[in-house]
Design a protein around this motif. Structure first.
Motif, PDB file in Angstrom:
ATOM      1  N   TYR A  23       0.853  -1.194   0.000  1.00 41.52           N
ATOM      2  CA  TYR A  23       0.000   0.000   0.000  1.00 41.52           C
ATOM      3  C   TYR A  23       0.884   1.238   0.000  1.00 41.52           C
ATOM      4  CZ  TYR A  23      -3.938   3.070   1.113  1.00 41.52           C
ATOM      5  OH  TYR A  23      -4.897   4.062   1.069  1.00 41.52           O
ATOM      6  N   ARG A  24       1.908   1.226   0.838  1.00 40.87           N
ATOM      7  CA  ARG A  24       2.838   2.354   0.894  1.00 40.87           C
ATOM      8  C   ARG A  24       3.533   2.560  -0.449  1.00 40.87           C
ATOM      9  NH1 ARG A  24       7.395   1.952   4.871  1.00 40.87           N
ATOM     10  NH2 ARG A  24       7.774   4.052   4.066  1.00 40.87           N
ATOM     11  N   THR A  25       4.026   1.485  -1.038  1.00 42.17           N
ATOM     12  CA  THR A  25       4.743   1.635  -2.305  1.00 42.17           C
ATOM     13  C   THR A  25       3.811   2.132  -3.404  1.00 42.17           C
ATOM     14  OG1 THR A  25       4.400  -0.723  -2.820  1.00 42.17           O
ATOM     15  CG2 THR A  25       6.479  -0.118  -1.764  1.00 42.17           C
ATOM     16  N   SER A  26       2.573   1.688  -3.391  1.00 40.45           N
ATOM     17  CA  SER A  26       1.618   2.094  -4.424  1.00 40.45           C
ATOM     18  C   SER A  26       1.288   3.572  -4.312  1.00 40.45           C
ATOM     19  CB  SER A  26       0.345   1.256  -4.327  1.00 40.45           C
ATOM     20  OG  SER A  26       0.620  -0.109  -4.537  1.00 40.45           O
ATOM     21  N   VAL A  27       1.038   4.030  -3.097  1.00 42.96           N
ATOM     22  CA  VAL A  27       0.731   5.444  -2.883  1.00 42.96           C
ATOM     23  C   VAL A  27       1.938   6.300  -3.285  1.00 42.96           C
ATOM     24  CG1 VAL A  27       0.242   7.184  -1.130  1.00 42.96           C
ATOM     25  CG2 VAL A  27      -1.006   5.016  -1.123  1.00 42.96           C
ATOM     26  N   ALA A  28       3.142   5.847  -2.924  1.00 43.27           N
ATOM     27  CA  ALA A  28       4.349   6.603  -3.266  1.00 43.27           C
ATOM     28  C   ALA A  28       4.562   6.652  -4.777  1.00 43.27           C
ATOM     29  CB  ALA A  28       5.558   5.972  -2.580  1.00 43.27           C
ATOM     30  N   LEU A  29       4.312   5.551  -5.457  1.00 40.57           N
ATOM     31  CA  LEU A  29       4.490   5.531  -6.904  1.00 40.57           C
ATOM     32  C   LEU A  29       3.471   6.437  -7.590  1.00 40.57           C
ATOM     33  CD1 LEU A  29       5.840   4.445  -9.457  1.00 40.57           C
ATOM     34  CD2 LEU A  29       4.261   2.489  -9.373  1.00 40.57           C
ATOM     35  N   ALA A  30       2.220   6.362  -7.172  1.00 41.37           N
ATOM     36  CA  ALA A  30       1.197   7.225  -7.766  1.00 41.37           C
ATOM     37  C   ALA A  30       1.571   8.698  -7.593  1.00 41.37           C
ATOM     38  CB  ALA A  30      -0.165   6.937  -7.135  1.00 41.37           C
ATOM     39  N   GLU A  31       2.106   9.036  -6.433  1.00 45.13           N
ATOM     40  CA  GLU A  31       2.516  10.424  -6.198  1.00 45.13           C
ATOM     41  C   GLU A  31       3.623  10.834  -7.167  1.00 45.13           C
ATOM     42  OE1 GLU A  31       4.276  13.232  -2.587  1.00 45.13           O
ATOM     43  OE2 GLU A  31       3.360  11.288  -2.127  1.00 45.13           O
ATOM     44  N   LEU A  32       4.599   9.951  -7.383  1.00 43.42           N
ATOM     45  CA  LEU A  32       5.687  10.250  -8.317  1.00 43.42           C
ATOM     46  C   LEU A  32       5.164  10.425  -9.741  1.00 43.42           C
ATOM     47  CD1 LEU A  32       8.485   7.810  -7.096  1.00 43.42           C
ATOM     48  CD2 LEU A  32       8.472  10.302  -6.907  1.00 43.42           C
ATOM     49  N   LEU A  33       4.104   9.693 -10.076  1.00 43.45           N
ATOM     50  CA  LEU A  33       3.530   9.773 -11.416  1.00 43.45           C
ATOM     51  C   LEU A  33       2.531  10.921 -11.544  1.00 43.45           C
ATOM     52  CD1 LEU A  33       2.890   5.968 -12.096  1.00 43.45           C
ATOM     53  CD2 LEU A  33       4.766   7.374 -12.990  1.00 43.45           C
ATOM     54  N   GLY A  34       2.229  11.589 -10.432  1.00 41.91           N
ATOM     55  CA  GLY A  34       1.274  12.695 -10.459  1.00 41.91           C
ATOM     56  C   GLY A  34      -0.159  12.244 -10.605  1.00 41.91           C
ATOM     57  N   THR A  35      -0.478  11.067 -10.082  1.00 42.69           N
ATOM     58  CA  THR A  35      -1.839  10.526 -10.185  1.00 42.69           C
ATOM     59  C   THR A  35      -2.329  10.125  -8.796  1.00 42.69           C
ATOM     60  OG1 THR A  35      -1.060   8.248 -10.546  1.00 42.69           O
ATOM     61  CG2 THR A  35      -1.343   9.639 -12.495  1.00 42.69           C
TER      62      THR A  35
END
Length: 270
Positions: free
Chosen positions: A229-241
């Motif tokens: 969950y943490r990695t997914s939220v962090a990745l979405a933030e990096l992608l601007g989504t």
């Protein structure tokens, strides 16, 4: 009806399955094999051509060199080989866990081959601020596997992933209950040759944002507390989504394939 195929690729024979008709959709995991996605594939096959496969070295996808450590990029190239065998220029892709990592590599390496990628809970620990701790945990799990065997390694893996104590008592069972000989072989492959590459994968964020592919990061509605969950939220933030929510937790497609299929349809159509 499911059509079963075997495809020769560099260093391996890949097992893949095709069912349904309509726009092409690939479902993938790692180390989860095609069988784990069968219920979800059946739920989607009414309006899509759904392709599942065993990642190289897992179940029916055999290796020329069983001691090969599989790189994530090579798993992505295997998916392109399947698309080529199907005569498909592109497809929608759903990847879960290690399969989501494969999907990220696929878009970065072959952006013109993926229309929409739904990356469901990719364990991309390298983007977290406490990455050093997670690297050490991965190495400890691998060393535990070599020293004490798969049972002890699974217990540490599940605990590190954030699952509760009851979930950590034994290795994940196969679709019929107790782990089969193939489940055990897949676990050996995972800990011995796949885990380090998957956990250590660094998403190419510039390539992902520049690609024509629509990239959606998925999270489970009940996954809070899991590392993915943490990695997914962090990745979405990096992608601007913003992450898209799916039923259940990390394995929600196993628990509620019909509900998960509907959520996936909505995401692909959105």
């Amino acid at each position: 009806m499911t059509a079963i195929h075997t495809l020769r690729v560099p260093g391996a024979h890949l097992h893949y399955e095709v069912r349904g008709s309509g726009p092409l959709l690939l479902l993938m995991g790692s180390p989860m094999e095609a069988a784990a996605f069968a219920s979800l594939a059946d739920a989607l096959a009414g309006d899509r051509t759904v392709v599942t496969h065993d990642p190289r070295g897992i179940s029916g996808s055999t290796l020329d060199d069983p001691d090969e450590d599989t790189a994530v990029d090579r798993r992505a190239d295997d998916v392109v080989a399947i698309l080529d065998a199907l005569g498909a220029d592109s497809a929608d892709v759903f990847g879960s866990s290690g399969g989501a990592v494969t999907g990220l590599a696929l878009v970065a390496r072959h952006p013109d081959r993926v229309r929409t990628l739904v990356a469901h809970e990719p364990p991309v620990m390298e983007i977290l601020p406490d990455v050093a701790e997670h690297r050490a945990m991965t190495e400890d799990i691998i060393e535990t596997f070599r020293r004490e065997g798969q049972g002890a390694a699974w217990a540490k893996f599940m605990t590190g992933a954030g699952f509760d104590d009851e979930s950590c008592e034994e290795a994940p069972a196969g679709p019929h209950g107790e782990p089969s000989a193939q489940d055990v072989a897949n676990g050996d492959r995972f800990f011995g040759h796949d885990l380090r590459a998957t956990a250590g994968y660094v998403p190419d964020v510039p390539a992902l944002t520049a690609a024509p592919t629509r990239v959606v990061v998925g999270v489970g509605a009940t996954s809070k507390g899991l590392i993915t969950y943490r990695t997914s939220v962090a990745l979405a933030e990096l992608l601007g989504t913003r992450p898209a929510e799916f039923p259940g937790d990390h394995a929600g497609f196993l628990e509620d394939p019909d509900g998960f299929a509907e959520a996936l349809r909505r995401t692909l159509e959105g």
